[in-house]
Each structure stands twice: as structure tokens, then as C-alpha cells.
Design a protein around this motif. Structure first.
Motif, PDB file in Angstrom:
ATOM      1  N   GLN A 283    -102.796  57.679   1.875  1.00  0.00           N
ATOM      2  CA  GLN A 283    -103.127  58.759   0.951  1.00  0.00           C
ATOM      3  C   GLN A 283    -104.230  58.326  -0.010  1.00  0.00           C
ATOM      4  O   GLN A 283    -105.139  59.104  -0.331  1.00  0.00           O
ATOM      5  N   LEU A 284    -104.171  57.091  -0.481  1.00  0.00           N
ATOM      6  CA  LEU A 284    -105.236  56.591  -1.341  1.00  0.00           C
ATOM      7  C   LEU A 284    -106.542  56.448  -0.575  1.00  0.00           C
ATOM      8  O   LEU A 284    -107.630  56.728  -1.092  1.00  0.00           O
ATOM      9  N   GLU A 285    -106.422  56.018   0.686  1.00  0.00           N
ATOM     10  CA  GLU A 285    -107.614  55.910   1.519  1.00  0.00           C
ATOM     11  C   GLU A 285    -108.253  57.278   1.735  1.00  0.00           C
ATOM     12  O   GLU A 285    -109.490  57.423   1.678  1.00  0.00           O
ATOM     13  N   ALA A 286    -107.435  58.287   1.943  1.00  0.00           N
ATOM     14  CA  ALA A 286    -107.946  59.648   2.134  1.00  0.00           C
ATOM     15  C   ALA A 286    -108.647  60.165   0.881  1.00  0.00           C
ATOM     16  O   ALA A 286    -109.540  61.014   0.962  1.00  0.00           O
ATOM     17  N   ALA A 287    -108.255  59.638  -0.270  1.00  0.00           N
ATOM     18  CA  ALA A 287    -108.887  60.046  -1.528  1.00  0.00           C
ATOM     19  C   ALA A 287    -110.166  59.277  -1.804  1.00  0.00           C
ATOM     20  O   ALA A 287    -110.845  59.548  -2.804  1.00  0.00           O
ATOM     21  N   GLY A 288    -110.500  58.311  -0.933  1.00  0.00           N
ATOM     22  CA  GLY A 288    -111.759  57.592  -1.071  1.00  0.00           C
ATOM     23  C   GLY A 288    -111.641  56.117  -1.357  1.00  0.00           C
ATOM     24  O   GLY A 288    -112.659  55.424  -1.477  1.00  0.00           O
ATOM     25  N   ALA A 289    -110.430  55.599  -1.454  1.00  0.00           N
ATOM     26  CA  ALA A 289    -110.257  54.166  -1.687  1.00  0.00           C
ATOM     27  C   ALA A 289    -110.471  53.381  -0.399  1.00  0.00           C
ATOM     28  O   ALA A 289    -110.284  53.902   0.709  1.00  0.00           O
ATOM     29  N   THR A 290    -110.854  52.129  -0.539  1.00  0.00           N
ATOM     30  CA  THR A 290    -110.963  51.217   0.593  1.00  0.00           C
ATOM     31  C   THR A 290    -109.738  50.323   0.615  1.00  0.00           C
ATOM     32  O   THR A 290    -109.425  49.659  -0.378  1.00  0.00           O
ATOM     33  N   LEU A 291    -109.028  50.319   1.744  1.00  0.00           N
ATOM     34  CA  LEU A 291    -107.833  49.493   1.872  1.00  0.00           C
ATOM     35  C   LEU A 291    -108.213  48.100   2.367  1.00  0.00           C
ATOM     36  O   LEU A 291    -108.979  47.957   3.326  1.00  0.00           O
ATOM     37  N   VAL A 292    -107.671  47.085   1.708  1.00  0.00           N
ATOM     38  CA  VAL A 292    -107.980  45.695   2.026  1.00  0.00           C
ATOM     39  C   VAL A 292    -106.661  44.965   2.328  1.00  0.00           C
ATOM     40  O   VAL A 292    -105.811  44.839   1.451  1.00  0.00           O
ATOM     41  N   PRO A 293    -106.477  44.508   3.587  1.00  0.00           N
ATOM     42  CA  PRO A 293    -105.255  43.734   3.877  1.00  0.00           C
ATOM     43  C   PRO A 293    -105.159  42.523   2.945  1.00  0.00           C
ATOM     44  O   PRO A 293    -106.156  41.842   2.686  1.00  0.00           O
ATOM     45  N   MET A 294    -103.952  42.250   2.469  1.00  0.00           N
ATOM     46  CA  MET A 294    -103.793  41.236   1.435  1.00  0.00           C
ATOM     47  C   MET A 294    -102.640  40.291   1.770  1.00  0.00           C
ATOM     48  O   MET A 294    -101.574  40.723   2.213  1.00  0.00           O
ATOM     49  N   ALA A 295    -102.869  39.000   1.593  1.00  0.00           N
ATOM     50  CA  ALA A 295    -101.833  37.995   1.816  1.00  0.00           C
ATOM     51  C   ALA A 295    -100.847  37.999   0.661  1.00  0.00           C
ATOM     52  O   ALA A 295    -101.159  38.458  -0.444  1.00  0.00           O
ATOM     53  N   PRO A 296     -99.659  37.496   0.871  1.00  0.00           N
ATOM     54  CA  PRO A 296     -98.680  37.411  -0.223  1.00  0.00           C
ATOM     55  C   PRO A 296     -99.176  36.526  -1.355  1.00  0.00           C
ATOM     56  O   PRO A 296     -99.998  35.624  -1.154  1.00  0.00           O
ATOM     57  N   VAL A 297     -98.661  36.783  -2.559  1.00  0.00           N
ATOM     58  CA  VAL A 297     -99.000  35.941  -3.707  1.00  0.00           C
ATOM     59  C   VAL A 297     -97.883  34.950  -4.017  1.00  0.00           C
ATOM     60  O   VAL A 297     -98.098  33.977  -4.745  1.00  0.00           O
ATOM     61  N   LEU A 298     -96.703  35.163  -3.470  1.00  0.00           N
ATOM     62  CA  LEU A 298     -95.546  34.333  -3.788  1.00  0.00           C
ATOM     63  C   LEU A 298     -95.256  33.345  -2.668  1.00  0.00           C
ATOM     64  O   LEU A 298     -95.450  33.655  -1.494  1.00  0.00           O
ATOM     65  N   THR A 299     -94.776  32.173  -3.050  1.00  0.00           N
ATOM     66  CA  THR A 299     -94.347  31.168  -2.073  1.00  0.00           C
ATOM     67  C   THR A 299     -92.875  30.823  -2.309  1.00  0.00           C
ATOM     68  O   THR A 299     -92.308  31.110  -3.373  1.00  0.00           O
ATOM     69  N   ARG A 300     -92.284  30.182  -1.311  1.00  0.00           N
ATOM     70  CA  ARG A 300     -90.899  29.744  -1.443  1.00  0.00           C
ATOM     71  C   ARG A 300     -90.743  28.785  -2.616  1.00  0.00           C
ATOM     72  O   ARG A 300     -89.754  28.858  -3.369  1.00  0.00           O
ATOM     73  N   GLU A 301     -91.696  27.885  -2.798  1.00  0.00           N
ATOM     74  CA  GLU A 301     -91.612  26.928  -3.900  1.00  0.00           C
ATOM     75  C   GLU A 301     -91.616  27.645  -5.250  1.00  0.00           C
ATOM     76  O   GLU A 301     -90.871  27.273  -6.167  1.00  0.00           O
ATOM     77  N   MET A 302     -92.446  28.663  -5.363  1.00  0.00           N
ATOM     78  CA  MET A 302     -92.497  29.418  -6.619  1.00  0.00           C
ATOM     79  C   MET A 302     -91.166  30.089  -6.922  1.00  0.00           C
ATOM     80  O   MET A 302     -90.636  29.985  -8.039  1.00  0.00           O
ATOM     81  N   LEU A 303     -90.614  30.793  -5.941  1.00  0.00           N
ATOM     82  CA  LEU A 303     -89.373  31.526  -6.172  1.00  0.00           C
ATOM     83  C   LEU A 303     -88.213  30.582  -6.434  1.00  0.00           C
ATOM     84  O   LEU A 303     -87.401  30.815  -7.350  1.00  0.00           O
ATOM     85  N   ASP A 304     -88.113  29.493  -5.678  1.00  0.00           N
ATOM     86  CA  ASP A 304     -87.025  28.534  -5.886  1.00  0.00           C
ATOM     87  C   ASP A 304     -87.163  27.831  -7.237  1.00  0.00           C
ATOM     88  O   ASP A 304     -86.162  27.569  -7.919  1.00  0.00           O
ATOM     89  N   GLY A 305     -88.399  27.535  -7.612  1.00  0.00           N
ATOM     90  CA  GLY A 305     -88.603  26.889  -8.908  1.00  0.00           C
ATOM     91  C   GLY A 305     -88.183  27.799 -10.051  1.00  0.00           C
ATOM     92  O   GLY A 305     -87.522  27.359 -11.005  1.00  0.00           O
ATOM     93  N   LEU A 306     -88.559  29.071  -9.970  1.00  0.00           N
ATOM     94  CA  LEU A 306     -88.161  30.021 -11.000  1.00  0.00           C
ATOM     95  C   LEU A 306     -86.642  30.165 -11.041  1.00  0.00           C
ATOM     96  O   LEU A 306     -86.030  30.238 -12.120  1.00  0.00           O
ATOM     97  N   ASP A 307     -86.031  30.186  -9.875  1.00  0.00           N
ATOM     98  CA  ASP A 307     -84.574  30.251  -9.778  1.00  0.00           C
ATOM     99  C   ASP A 307     -83.947  29.077 -10.541  1.00  0.00           C
ATOM    100  O   ASP A 307     -83.021  29.242 -11.341  1.00  0.00           O
ATOM    101  N   HIS A 308     -84.450  27.872 -10.321  1.00  0.00           N
ATOM    102  CA  HIS A 308     -83.915  26.694 -11.007  1.00  0.00           C
ATOM    103  C   HIS A 308     -84.098  26.796 -12.523  1.00  0.00           C
ATOM    104  O   HIS A 308     -83.181  26.473 -13.297  1.00  0.00           O
ATOM    105  N   PHE A 309     -85.268  27.228 -12.945  1.00  0.00           N
ATOM    106  CA  PHE A 309     -85.518  27.367 -14.380  1.00  0.00           C
ATOM    107  C   PHE A 309     -84.564  28.382 -15.001  1.00  0.00           C
ATOM    108  O   PHE A 309     -83.966  28.137 -16.059  1.00  0.00           O
ATOM    109  N   TRP A 310     -84.385  29.537 -14.334  1.00  0.00           N
ATOM    110  CA  TRP A 310     -83.476  30.558 -14.861  1.00  0.00           C
ATOM    111  C   TRP A 310     -82.028  30.080 -14.837  1.00  0.00           C
ATOM    112  O   TRP A 310     -81.243  30.435 -15.720  1.00  0.00           O
TER     113      TRP A 310
END
Length: 473
Positions: A283-310
Motif C-alpha cells: 500500500q505504501l509502495e502504491a502511494a509512491g514509496a520505494t520498498l527496500v528489503p532490510m536485514a534484522p537489527v537484533l541479534t541473539r547476543e543483544m536479546l540475551d544480554g538485555l535479558d540478563h540485565f533485566w
């Protein structure tokens, strides 16, 4: 015209201004509606209908004189239980420990009171706000209005349920890892997490934001006119800025929108959610936006580290309770936080450093794109009685992989309904889509969300009052 309890905040204000109905009439209709719904969903805390009606009568008198005071005069609101209101305790989902009453309103409560919004009630949350679930040792179980057997998500559980069931048009939740957007997605409403500091809050903390939960983008924008006003009690607040929040026009043509379908870790993405997010992106593309495939920003180390901190942080909170009080906390919280007792200081600091890693990864995204579109949740629903979609206290954060990076990176992010499921196991449950913008781009994100909401053009559809059965009590 829809029934009074179904009207949006902007429709209510238009009606008051035209003298088609009064705040008193709206409040009376809403109390009747709540009496029918609340026994089924258990979304409200400290509900005081008499005080609510009295405040509505005062608002009616102001409107009758043509002298409304504040942009939200006479509009019903709720506040998440964690947001302090003067003269009321903050049980933090447990009711344990010292339960002294708040001596002043927290910033979101103060701003809405200044605009003469009508406080209907507080809304429920799980223990310490540390579950994405409607389960609480103090409040009991909050259920999803779309299906009482399903979970609301959390920790703004009551706010999501109340918004979906029409218990007032405006609700405020808090979000440190997805706690506004996740219940918004599972309950089929709008949930906006602003840039850290855009909405002053107290107590403030890394990633912790307050934000609107509503039935429309326009109502979320209307709430921001009040919530975004400055308050020095939040030392992480942004500088005051003049923003016309109700200007929601945006030309999408030429925008580069990153499509992030994979989270990088956590639960696998449900195929129906993938389909609806892909359709929203088109729908955004139909309105004139360009869609760009994107890799994830999160890693297992990040999520597990945050889990430990919390874990370490939560264990510190539990140590403030007596042994007897700790035994009254939800078992899932105890089983998870117990890991914090066994972490070294080095491990806890390493976990905290993952918040900086998320910040670096999320900020880098906007070198190449203007916005991100992704799922809000990886799963469509889960049982009401579960503390999380995994039902495993040792893996409580596998569902927040799409939402938590933007808390740590401080970017504004919003969830809105993209459609409904058709699978036999979860038929007619809402499916959320998330939009994210660069830091400080809160107004832009609301504008983009408004364009997507308009182009999706979903028919107006809200939960029907359930008929209770013996399987759900």
C-alpha cells in the motif's frame, strides 16, 4: 451516528462543540457500557464512576457556557496503573511492599488533567510491568475482548483491552520493550511509542516511554498535543518543540521504506502476519514509496544480554520485599528473575552494553532509508493464562524482537491494525503492523501511519460483547 461510547475523541469534541450531546451524556453511556464489558475482561483498576460522572457534569457546564478549558475537556481517558495519580497508590501489578499514596500526578497524568480530560480509571498491568501478558498477582487476569480465551499481551494489558472494548477513546500505556505496541497489536488498536523523552515520564529509565493507545491515528495525535508538553521531573526529556500534531498530511512519494520481515532471533513469524505486513508495505509502495528489503537489527547476543540485565535489575527490586512478600509474586516472574541472583557484576554490565549495541544498529538503519515497516508481533495470539507467548519463564522475551530494538535506540514506533486472521486456531484476531522512524521523527511517524491507515481502509469493526461460557471463567 455510532453510539456515544463508540465515538472517537475527535468526534466527541466536535459533538460537544455543536451541542449534539454533552460530556454528562457521554459519561453516563460509557458507565453503562463498562458495566456490561468489565466483568468479562477485567481491564480497569480504581474505577470510580461517581467521581467520573461528577467531573463530566462540570465539563458539561463549561461547554454549555461556551467556555471549554483545554483541548480534551470532557473526553474520557484511562491511565496505566504504573502512572502515578495524586492520592492513589501505585501497586505495580503486585500490591506488595510499601503502598503509600502518590503525592502528585506523574507527568502524563498532569498534562491530561491540565486539559480537563476526564479520568475514568487506571488500567491493569502484570507484576512490575515485566510480562507481555494480562496476568497479574494483584489485578487478576485481564482478557482480550476479541476472544476471552486469548491474551491481551502487555504490559499495558488493561489499556489495550479497554481501547478495543470501547471503554473510553483515549488510553495511556508505558513501553520499555514493546509494552504499548504489543497489546495494541493483539487487541487491534493503535499504540504509539514516541522518541525517548518526547513524552516526559517519572520515573524515567533507559528505553521507558509513555504513549497513546487509541482506536485511530487521529486520536493518538490528539493525545500528543497534551502528553508532549515538557516537564522538568524527567531529566531525559527532549527540549520543548512546537509541533502541530493534528496536521497528518504527508506525501509518501519518494520515501524509502525498509521492509524488515525477519527479526533476527526470537519466535518464528506466523505466515498470516507476514502476508498482512507485505500487503501493508505494498500500500505504501502504491502511494509512491520505494520498498527496500532490510536485514534484522537484533541479534541473539543483544536479546540475551538485555535479558540478563533485566534479570539483575528485577532481582534487585525483589530484594526490597520480604521473603513472604516475594512468595506472592507471580511464579513466572520469580523463576525468571532468580537468574539475576546468579549473575556476576561483569555479566550484568555486559548485558547493559547490549542496549548500546542496539542503539548503534538501529540508528545506522536511517542512513539509507526514511522509515521501517515490520510486524509488531511474531505470533497472532496465545492463551490468556500464559505469562508470555512461550509460556516458558526462562524464555520470556522471544516475542519482543520486532519492538525492543527501537526502545533501546530511542526511535519512535507505532503499531496499527493491518487486518484479521483466518486460521482455524485463531480466527478473526487482529494482526498488527509496525512503522518506525528516525529519532525525533515522531510527527513523521504519525503522518506515515495515518497514510497507511487511510490506504488500508479497513471496515469499522470492534469486539462484540461476549456471551460467557463454562470454559472461560
Amino acid at each position: 451516528m455510532p453510539e456515544l461510547h463508540q465515538l472517537t475523541a475527535t468526534q466527541l469534541i466536535d459533538g460537544y462543540r455543536a451541542y449534539r450531546f454533552s460530556p454528562t451524556e457521554v459519561a453516563s453511556a460509557l458507565v453503562e457500557h463498562i458495566d456490561a464489558w468489565e466483568p468479562h475482561i477485567n481491564a480497569l483498576y480504581a474505577y470510580q464512576p461517581d467521581a467520573f460522572i461528577k467531573a463530566a457534569e462540570a465539563s458539561t457546564q463549561r461547554w454549555a457556557k461556551g467556555q471549554p478549558s483545554g483541548a480534551l475537556d470532557g473526553v474520557p481517558i484511562t491511565l496505566k496503573e504504573l502512572i502515578a495519580t495524586k492520592g492513589m497508590p501505585v501497586p505495580v501489578g503486585t500490591g506488595l511492599g510499601e503502598q503509600s499514596v502518590a503525592i502528585e500526578d506523574a507527568p502524563p497524568a498532569a498534562r491530561l488533567a491540565e486539559d480537563n480530560a476526564l479520568l475514568l480509571a487506571k488500567t491493569t498491568c502484570p507484576d512490575f510491568g515485566m510480562l507481555s501478558s494480562g496476568l497479574s498477582s494483584f489485578h487478576g487476569l485481564t482478557r482480550n475482548p476479541w476472544d476471552l480465551a486469548c491474551n491481551t499481551g502487555g504490559s499495558s494489558a488493561g489499556a489495550g483491552a479497554a481501547a478495543a472494548a470501547g471503554l473510553g477513546p483515549l488510553h495511556v500505556g508505558t513501553d520499555i520493550g514493546g509494552s504499548v505496541r504489543l497489546p495494541a497489536a493483539w487487541c487491534g488498536v493503535v499504540g504509539f511509542k514516541p522518541t525517548l523523552g518526547r513524552v516526559p515520564i517519572d520515573p524515567y529509565y533507559v528505553g521507558r516511554c509513555a504513549g497513546p493507545m487509541t482506536r485511530s491515528i487521529e486520536d493518538a495525535a490528539l493525545m500528543m498535543t497534551a502528553l508532549a508538553r515538557t516537564d522538568r521531573r524527567d531529566a531525559m526529556r527532549l527540549p520543548p518543540e512546537t509541533i502541530d500534531w493534528m496536521d497528518l498530511e504527508l506525501d509518501v512519494k519518494g520515501l524509502r521504506v525498509g521492509v524488515m520481515m525477519e527479526a533476527g532471533c526470537g519466535l518464528p513469524l506466523d505466515d498470516e502476519i507476514r502476508h498482512h505486513v507485505e500487503q501493508a508495505a505494498k500500500q505504501l509502495e502504491a502511494a509512491g514509496a520505494t520498498l527496500v528489503p532490510m536485514a534484522p537489527v537484533l541479534t541473539r547476543e543483544m536479546l540475551d544480554g538485555l535479558d540478563h540485565f533485566w534479570q539483575a535489575r528485577q532481582w534487585g527490586e525483589l530484594l526490597k520485599l520480604s521473603a513472604n512478600e516475594r512468595e506472592q509474586v507471580l511464579p513466572a516472574i520469580l523463576a525468571w528473575a532468580d537468574g539475576g541472583a546468579h549473575l556476576s557484576g561483569v555479566e550484568a554490565v555486559h548485558g547493559f552494553q547490549q542496549t548500546m549495541a542496539m542503539r548503534r544498529a538501529t540508528e545506522a538503519v536511517f542512513d539509507e532509508i526514511d522509515a521501517v515497516i515490520s510486524p509488531t508481533t511474531p505470533n497472532i495470539t496465545f492463551p490468556a493464562e500464559w505469562p508470555s507467548p512461550t509460556n516458558d519463564p526462562r524464555q520470556p522475551f522471544e516475542h519482543i524482537a520486532y519492538t525492543v530494538p527501537w526502545n533501546m535506540g530511542e526511535q519512535p514506533a507505532i503499531s496499527l491494525n493491518a487486518g484479521f486472521s483466518r486460521s482455524a486456531s485463531s480466527v478473526n484476531m487482529p494482526i498488527g503492523v509496525q512503522l518506525v522512524g528516525p529519532r525525533f521523527g515522531d510527527h513523521f511517524v504519525l503522518k506515515l501511519a495515518r497514510q497507511l491507515e487511510t490506504r488500508l481502509a479497513l471496515p469499522t469493526r470492534w469486539p462484540m460483547l461476549p456471551v460467557i461460557n463454562s470454559a472461560v471463567k
